[in-house]
Design a protein around this motif. Structure first.
Motif, PDB file in Angstrom:
ATOM      1  N   ALA A  20       0.976  -1.190  -0.055  1.00 49.11           N
ATOM      2  CA  ALA A  20      -0.035  -0.100  -0.223  1.00 49.11           C
ATOM      3  C   ALA A  20       0.854   1.248  -0.019  1.00 49.11           C
ATOM      4  O   ALA A  20       0.512   2.278  -0.664  1.00 49.11           O
ATOM      5  N   GLY A  21       1.989   1.188   0.807  1.00 53.70           N
ATOM      6  CA  GLY A  21       2.839   2.441   0.685  1.00 53.70           C
ATOM      7  C   GLY A  21       3.430   2.652  -0.645  1.00 53.70           C
ATOM      8  O   GLY A  21       3.641   3.602  -1.197  1.00 53.70           O
ATOM      9  N   PHE A  22       4.125   1.627  -1.324  1.00 55.29           N
ATOM     10  CA  PHE A  22       4.513   1.706  -2.615  1.00 55.29           C
ATOM     11  C   PHE A  22       3.494   2.306  -3.559  1.00 55.29           C
ATOM     12  O   PHE A  22       3.759   3.246  -4.327  1.00 55.29           O
ATOM     13  N   THR A  23       2.085   1.871  -3.418  1.00 54.32           N
ATOM     14  CA  THR A  23       1.044   2.317  -4.278  1.00 54.32           C
ATOM     15  C   THR A  23       0.940   3.705  -4.113  1.00 54.32           C
ATOM     16  O   THR A  23       0.632   4.441  -5.117  1.00 54.32           O
ATOM     17  N   THR A  24       0.769   4.336  -2.719  1.00 54.08           N
ATOM     18  CA  THR A  24       0.522   5.532  -2.605  1.00 54.08           C
ATOM     19  C   THR A  24       1.828   6.531  -3.010  1.00 54.08           C
ATOM     20  O   THR A  24       1.620   7.358  -3.544  1.00 54.08           O
ATOM     21  N   PHE A  25       2.982   5.921  -2.831  1.00 54.95           N
ATOM     22  CA  PHE A  25       4.069   6.747  -3.028  1.00 54.95           C
ATOM     23  C   PHE A  25       4.121   6.988  -4.815  1.00 54.95           C
ATOM     24  O   PHE A  25       4.402   8.175  -5.382  1.00 54.95           O
ATOM     25  N   LEU A  26       3.733   5.846  -5.652  1.00 58.70           N
ATOM     26  CA  LEU A  26       3.900   5.974  -6.853  1.00 58.70           C
ATOM     27  C   LEU A  26       2.679   6.885  -7.533  1.00 58.70           C
ATOM     28  O   LEU A  26       2.912   7.591  -8.519  1.00 58.70           O
ATOM     29  N   THR A  27       1.650   6.999  -6.692  1.00 58.50           N
ATOM     30  CA  THR A  27       0.474   7.991  -7.287  1.00 58.50           C
ATOM     31  C   THR A  27       0.761   9.304  -7.098  1.00 58.50           C
ATOM     32  O   THR A  27       0.202  10.188  -7.594  1.00 58.50           O
ATOM     33  N   MET A  28       1.789   9.566  -5.924  1.00 58.80           N
ATOM     34  CA  MET A  28       1.906  10.960  -5.697  1.00 58.80           C
ATOM     35  C   MET A  28       3.469  11.284  -5.946  1.00 58.80           C
ATOM     36  O   MET A  28       3.723  12.479  -5.479  1.00 58.80           O
ATOM     37  N   ALA A  29       4.072  10.547  -6.362  1.00 65.34           N
ATOM     38  CA  ALA A  29       5.486  10.825  -6.842  1.00 65.34           C
ATOM     39  C   ALA A  29       5.731  12.028  -7.769  1.00 65.34           C
ATOM     40  O   ALA A  29       6.774  12.582  -7.714  1.00 65.34           O
ATOM     41  N   VAL A  49      13.997  23.620  -4.533  1.00 63.36           N
ATOM     42  CA  VAL A  49      12.341  23.224  -4.411  1.00 63.36           C
ATOM     43  C   VAL A  49      12.447  21.652  -4.430  1.00 63.36           C
ATOM     44  O   VAL A  49      11.645  20.962  -3.527  1.00 63.36           O
ATOM     45  N   PHE A  50      13.154  20.963  -5.064  1.00 68.35           N
ATOM     46  CA  PHE A  50      13.154  19.581  -5.170  1.00 68.35           C
ATOM     47  C   PHE A  50      13.445  18.875  -3.839  1.00 68.35           C
ATOM     48  O   PHE A  50      12.933  18.092  -3.555  1.00 68.35           O
ATOM     49  N   ILE A  51      14.590  19.255  -3.470  1.00 62.70           N
ATOM     50  CA  ILE A  51      15.005  18.694  -1.795  1.00 62.70           C
ATOM     51  C   ILE A  51      14.006  19.152  -0.789  1.00 62.70           C
ATOM     52  O   ILE A  51      13.636  18.596   0.118  1.00 62.70           O
ATOM     53  N   ALA A  52      13.478  20.409  -1.093  1.00 70.32           N
ATOM     54  CA  ALA A  52      12.554  21.125  -0.049  1.00 70.32           C
ATOM     55  C   ALA A  52      11.181  20.094   0.037  1.00 70.32           C
ATOM     56  O   ALA A  52      10.530  19.722   0.921  1.00 70.32           O
ATOM     57  N   THR A  53      10.676  19.880  -1.113  1.00 66.57           N
ATOM     58  CA  THR A  53       9.794  18.998  -1.512  1.00 66.57           C
ATOM     59  C   THR A  53       9.977  17.572  -0.598  1.00 66.57           C
ATOM     60  O   THR A  53       8.925  17.293   0.065  1.00 66.57           O
ATOM     61  N   ILE A  54      10.705  17.062  -0.897  1.00 69.09           N
ATOM     62  CA  ILE A  54      11.104  15.659  -0.253  1.00 69.09           C
ATOM     63  C   ILE A  54      11.023  15.825   1.416  1.00 69.09           C
ATOM     64  O   ILE A  54      10.581  15.025   2.094  1.00 69.09           O
ATOM     65  N   PRO A 218      21.704  13.924  -4.150  1.00 69.76           N
ATOM     66  CA  PRO A 218      20.705  14.887  -3.878  1.00 69.76           C
ATOM     67  C   PRO A 218      21.311  16.310  -3.648  1.00 69.76           C
ATOM     68  O   PRO A 218      22.341  16.267  -3.016  1.00 69.76           O
ATOM     69  N   PRO A 219      20.810  17.352  -3.942  1.00 70.40           N
ATOM     70  CA  PRO A 219      21.241  18.813  -3.548  1.00 70.40           C
ATOM     71  C   PRO A 219      21.080  18.921  -2.253  1.00 70.40           C
ATOM     72  O   PRO A 219      20.302  18.175  -1.405  1.00 70.40           O
ATOM     73  N   VAL A 324      14.785   7.674  -0.281  1.00 72.51           N
ATOM     74  CA  VAL A 324      15.071   6.985  -1.240  1.00 72.51           C
ATOM     75  C   VAL A 324      15.155   7.712  -2.654  1.00 72.51           C
ATOM     76  O   VAL A 324      16.085   7.736  -3.191  1.00 72.51           O
ATOM     77  N   ALA A 325      13.944   8.495  -2.976  1.00 75.93           N
ATOM     78  CA  ALA A 325      14.060   9.080  -4.009  1.00 75.93           C
ATOM     79  C   ALA A 325      14.964  10.355  -4.365  1.00 75.93           C
ATOM     80  O   ALA A 325      15.345  10.881  -5.453  1.00 75.93           O
ATOM     81  N   MET A 326      15.376  10.702  -3.235  1.00 75.11           N
ATOM     82  CA  MET A 326      16.573  11.743  -3.389  1.00 75.11           C
ATOM     83  C   MET A 326      17.728  11.154  -4.023  1.00 75.11           C
ATOM     84  O   MET A 326      18.418  12.245  -4.903  1.00 75.11           O
TER      85      MET A 326
END
Length: 427
Positions: A20-29, A49-54, A218-219, A324-326
Motif C-alpha cells: 500500500a505504501g508503494f502504491t501511495t508513493f507511486l501515485t503521488m511521486a 524546491v526538489f529537496i525541500a519538497t522531499i 541529492p542537492p 530513497v527518491a532523493m
C-alpha cells in the motif's frame, strides 16, 4: 511492527501495508517533479524546491505514521504552488516575501492544532457532508486520472470531450486500466501496485518510458532568510489567509475522506486527530524555510487504502521511499513523467469512494442538496476546498430557512461566513 502500528487490530499485515505504501508513493511521486517546475517559474531554484519538497513530505508523513498511525501521506500541495507563483507575478514581490506568508500560515496552523478547533471542525461536519466530501474527492481523483490519461481532454465548445484513443499515452493508460481492472476483479492483493508495475514495463517496451539515468547525488537543502517584514509592508494579509484557509480545508477534507474510506472514523470522530493534524502544520512551517509551499494530506493516499493500507506502516513506507527518491531522482522523474502509469489507479480508486452515497438520505432535500453540490463542485472546479466551501455554505442556510437551525453546529455558521468571504475575495 505489530506493537507500534496495531496491525492485527486493524486487520492488516506487514506485506499489505508495504505494498500500500508503494502504491501511495507511486501515485503521488509526481509532486517531486511538478512542484519544482511550478515554483522555479517564480524564481525559486529548481534543486532547492526538489529537496525541500522531499524534506517537507518526509517530516509530515513520518509524524502521520509514528504519532497518528494513519495511512495518509503528507506533501506540498498542488494548487497552492500555482497560487504561490501567481502571487509573485501579480504582486511584484520576491519569492522570499511569499514564503514569509507561507511561514506565517504554518504558524497559524500550529496554533489552531494546539487548540481543539481543527478537531471540532471534523466533529461538527454533519454526516451528509462527510459522505459528500468522500465521494467528491473520489470524483476529483477519477477526473484527474481521466485527464492524465488523455481519455478526457479540453474542448473550447463543451469544456471537456472524449480524447483520441490512438494517442500513445491514452492507449497505454487504457491497457493499464484493463490490466488493473482484471487484477482487481480477481481480488489479487496489491492489484493497483502490480497494475502500475506492469504498465511501466509495457511503457518501457513501447518506447514511452525514457530512463536516462538511475542515481544522482541529492542537492543540499539551504535555509534562506524569510522576508516576513515584507509580508506586512506589502499588506499580504489576504495571501496568508488564503494559504491558511485553502490548505486547512484541503487537509481536513482529505483526512475525512481517506479515513472514512479506510473505516477509521469512530462515530463521526477521528481518533488521534491532533497528531494527524499536526503533520501538515509542521511540514508547512519547516517547508517554508527551505523552499516549498504549504503541505497537505494527499488524496492519492486513497490509492494505498484501496490496496489495503490501514496503518502508519503504509505512510512510513511512503516516507522511506521519499528519502530513497532523493538518490534516484532521474528514475523517479522518468516514472512520474509518464502519467499512463498512475492514471488507471486514480480512476479505479475514485469508484471505491462512492460507497458512502448510499448512506445519504436523498429524500431530505436540506441534506441531499449540500452533499450533491460538494460532489459536483470538487471535480468541476478542480478544488477540494471549493467543494467543501459550497457545502459549508449551503447546509446551514437550508437548515436555517427550514426552521432547523438548532440541528447545525454553531461553528458551521461561522465558517459559512468565512467561506463566502473567501469565495468572493480570495478565490
Amino acid at each position: 511492527m505489530e506493537r507500534l502500528f496495531h496491525l492485527n487490530k486493524l486487520g492488516t499485515n506487514v506485506k499489505t501495508e508495504i505494498i500500500a505504501g508503494f502504491t501511495t508513493f507511486l501515485t503521488m511521486a509526481y509532486i517531486i517533479v511538478v512542484n519544482p517546475a511550478i515554483l522555479s517559474a517564480a524564481g525559486v531554484p529548481f534543486n532547492q524546491v526538489f529537496i525541500a519538497t522531499i524534506i517537507a513530505a518526509v517530516i509530515g508523513t513520518l509524524i502521520m505514521a509514528l504519532f497518528a498511525n494513519y495511512p495518509i501521506a503528507i506533501a506540498p500541495g498542488m494548487g497552492v504552488n500555482a497560487y504561490f507563483a501567481s502571487v509573485v507575478a501579480t504582486h511584484g514581490v520576491t519569492y522570499q516575501v511569499v514564503f514569509g506568508t507561507v511561514f506565517l500560515a504554518g504558524l497559524l496552523f500550529l496554533l489552531l492544532t494546539f487548540t481543539n478547533l481543527r478537531e471540532l471542525i471534523i466533529e461538527s461536519i454533519p454526516a451528509p457532508l462527510k459522505y459528500g466530501i468522500t465521494a467528491g474527492i473520489g470524483l476529483f481523483i477519477a477526473f484527474q486520472g481521466l485527464k492524465m490519461s488523455g481519455i478526457v481532454v479540453q474542448n473550447p465548445e463543451t469544456y471537456v470531450a472524449f480524447g483520441d484513443l490512438r494517442n500513445p499515452v491514452t492507449t497505454l493508460s487504457i491497457i493499464g486500466l484493463f490490466i488493473t481492472l482484471i487484477l482487481t476483479t480477481r481480488k489479487i492483493n496489491g492489484a493497483l501496485f502490480i497494475g502500475m508495475f506492469l504498465t511501466a514495463i509495457i511503457g518501457y517496451f513501447m518506447g514511452m518510458l525514457q530512463i536516462e539515468g538511475i542515481i544522482a547525488a541529492p542537492p543540499k537543502p539551504v535555509f534562506f532568510d524569510l522576508d516576513i517584514t515584507g509580508v506586512f509592508s506589502n499588506g499580504l494579509y489576504g495571501v496568508v489567509f488564503a494559504f491558511l484557509l485553502v490548505t486547512l480545508f484541503d487537509t481536513t477534507g482529505t483526512i475525512i475522506g481517506v479515513t472514512e474510506q479506510a473505516g477509521l472514523m469512530k462515530n463521526g470522530k477521528l481518533p488521534r486527530a491532533k497528531a494527524a493534524l499536526t503533520a501538515d502544520a509542521l511540514a508547512t512551517t519547516v517547508g517554508a524555510t527551505i523552499g516549498t509551499t504549504p503541505s497537505t494530506a494527499y488524496i492519492e493516499s486513497s490509492s494505498g487504502v484501496a490496496a489495503g493500507g490501514r496503518s502508519g506502516l503504509t505512510t512510513l513506507t511512503v516516507a522511506i521511499l521519499f528519502l530513497v527518491a532523493m538518490f534516484f531522482s532521474p528514475l523517479v522523474a522518468a516514472i512520474s513523467s509518464l502519467s499512463a502509469i498512475t492514471a488507471p489507479a486514480l480512476i479505479i480508486v475514485g469508484s471505491y469512494m462512492m460507497g458512502g452515497l448510499a448512506k445519504i438520505n436523498w429524500s431530505a432535500f436540506d441534506e441531499a442538496l449540500p452533499a450533491f453540490l460538494v460532489i459536483l463542485t470538487m471535480p468541476l472546479t478542480a478544488s477540494i476546498s471549493t467543494g467543501i466551501a459550497v457545502g459549508f455554505i449551503t447546509y446551514p442556510i437550508l437548515k436555517l430557512v427550514g426552521g432547523k437551525a438548532k440541528e447545525v453546529h454553531p461553528i458551521l455558521y461561522v465558517f459559512a461566513v468565512l467561506f463566502i468571504v473567501q469565495l468572493v475575495f480570495f478565490t
